[in-house]
Design an enzyme around this catalytic site. Sequence first.
Site, mmCIF file in Angstrom:
data_model
loop_
_atom_site.group_PDB
_atom_site.id
_atom_site.type_symbol
_atom_site.label_atom_id
_atom_site.label_comp_id
_atom_site.label_asym_id
_atom_site.label_seq_id
_atom_site.Cartn_x
_atom_site.Cartn_y
_atom_site.Cartn_z
ATOM 1 N N ALA A 58 11.444 13.730 11.909
ATOM 2 C CA ALA A 58 11.434 13.980 10.464
ATOM 3 C C ALA A 58 11.290 15.463 10.224
ATOM 4 O O ALA A 58 10.821 16.218 11.081
ATOM 5 C CB ALA A 58 10.289 13.214 9.788
ATOM 6 N N GLY A 71 9.966 17.917 6.840
ATOM 7 C CA GLY A 71 9.460 17.944 5.478
ATOM 8 C C GLY A 71 9.176 19.355 5.019
ATOM 9 O O GLY A 71 9.667 20.339 5.589
ATOM 10 N N LYS A 97 4.958 19.356 16.380
ATOM 11 C CA LYS A 97 5.046 19.633 14.936
ATOM 12 C C LYS A 97 5.284 21.132 14.799
ATOM 13 O O LYS A 97 4.371 21.938 14.955
ATOM 14 C CB LYS A 97 3.752 19.216 14.229
ATOM 15 C CG LYS A 97 3.863 19.208 12.706
ATOM 16 C CD LYS A 97 2.579 18.699 12.080
ATOM 17 C CE LYS A 97 2.722 18.543 10.582
ATOM 18 N NZ LYS A 97 3.329 17.267 10.205
ATOM 19 N N ASP A 100 -5.617 14.987 3.234
ATOM 20 C CA ASP A 100 -4.262 14.481 3.011
ATOM 21 C C ASP A 100 -4.123 13.060 3.552
ATOM 22 O O ASP A 100 -3.170 12.732 4.260
ATOM 23 C CB ASP A 100 -3.239 15.410 3.669
ATOM 24 C CG ASP A 100 -1.805 15.110 3.219
ATOM 25 O OD1 ASP A 100 -1.630 14.420 2.199
ATOM 26 O OD2 ASP A 100 -0.865 15.563 3.900
#
Length: 440
Positions: A23, A25, A48, A154
């Site tokens: 992914a 973002g 990441k 979060d």
Amino acid sequence: MAANVTFAPGQRVGNYEQLVELASGGTATVGIAVYRGAAGFERLVVLKRVHRQLTSDREFTAMLLDEARLASSVRHPNVVPVIDVVRHDDEVVLVMDYVESVSLSQLLRQAKEAGKRLPLAIVSRILTDTLTGLHEAHEAVDIRRQPLGIVHRDVSPQNVIVGVDGASRVIDFGIAKATSRGARTRAGVIKGKCAYMSPEQADGQPLDRRSDVFAAGVVLWEALTGARLFRGDDDFDEMRRVATGPIPPPSSVAPECGPDVDALLQHALARPLADRFQTALAFARALEHAIPPAPPHVVSQHVEAICGAELAGLHRRLLALLGEELEKLSPRSPRGTTLPTTMEASARPAATATRGATLRIEPPLRAPPPGSAIPVATLQSVEEGGASRPSEVREDGDVDVRADLPGLPRRPLMPVLLVVLLASLLAGAGGAAVWLARGH
């Protein structure tokens, strides 16, 4: 300079070879990689890669690295920690363990597309695991036993992963604080998943663990109902709804929830801090009481039933890149295996003993009768010396630690004592013989 990084298969970042992008973002690009170390040591990890427009801010980068170091100290089965940080050119790359899993957001989305809601017991297990992992992070201390004060900031369905092993885990600790700081610096506003913020976070107030408790309450409400709680037209509208919007009881959307679950979420989503669960552990205990959680193997089967095609597709992509090497890196457990009945009971969050208290192991807490109220002691967290006390404290000072333990066979005590006595006599006789043989 490109704003975002690319995740190219075969490209190396330090000792990590990129494989598959998962992914991308607003904060980072995420993908699977394989670590190749000395002596043929290899393992699958998740990279990441934080976008360059964020890491170009030195203060942001310093905060990101500092928070990642703090979060790496959390070691718990329900937390995926940062295990390494790589500086690659002008990038910051965070490395985490790879877990074969789907995000809770994906699980909820695909269940909704099938016209279903997740079973209550499945939701209870997922959120109990999540709350247990959050509590472990909140309780983390440094080498001097001083609290680290970790707050996730979060907690959302995107940051809870549900593994094929049936366990759920919290991800992305240590990233949200730096991200929110960077957003304030650039635009003077808070960016991110505003619908999962606590009222005090939306108002820019100092945060503690109770902010994560509120966010977990939002996640639970949505997982139970299959609907959004604070959906708004934009970020500002969502923050307004978080601060002042109505919070309907989940039973108004999903009647199967009942009054116990309504009462539970009334406490979890209380806007005044004093009325909210004071710890994630207190929330987890109350949730277990209101909805007995499913055992992990049932969650595993449910994940396979809903998201099996996606998991199989990802496995095929990895297999195409790694071949037989993949099975050595990521052995997959047999699907649909039935665990022994003694292991089917749900594991409860570990309790921290209070000073001077006697720990007493008791049978598992059973499901309450319909319409029963959640005990007040379960809705509160009594703290002493920084450690959360269990939810049930006896008047005589003893603490009940409810744990699901497999039944142990009872053996008569007298034969055991006779065996011990006989062994002692034989040992004494042998020692005397050696003493005489030496000429004493």
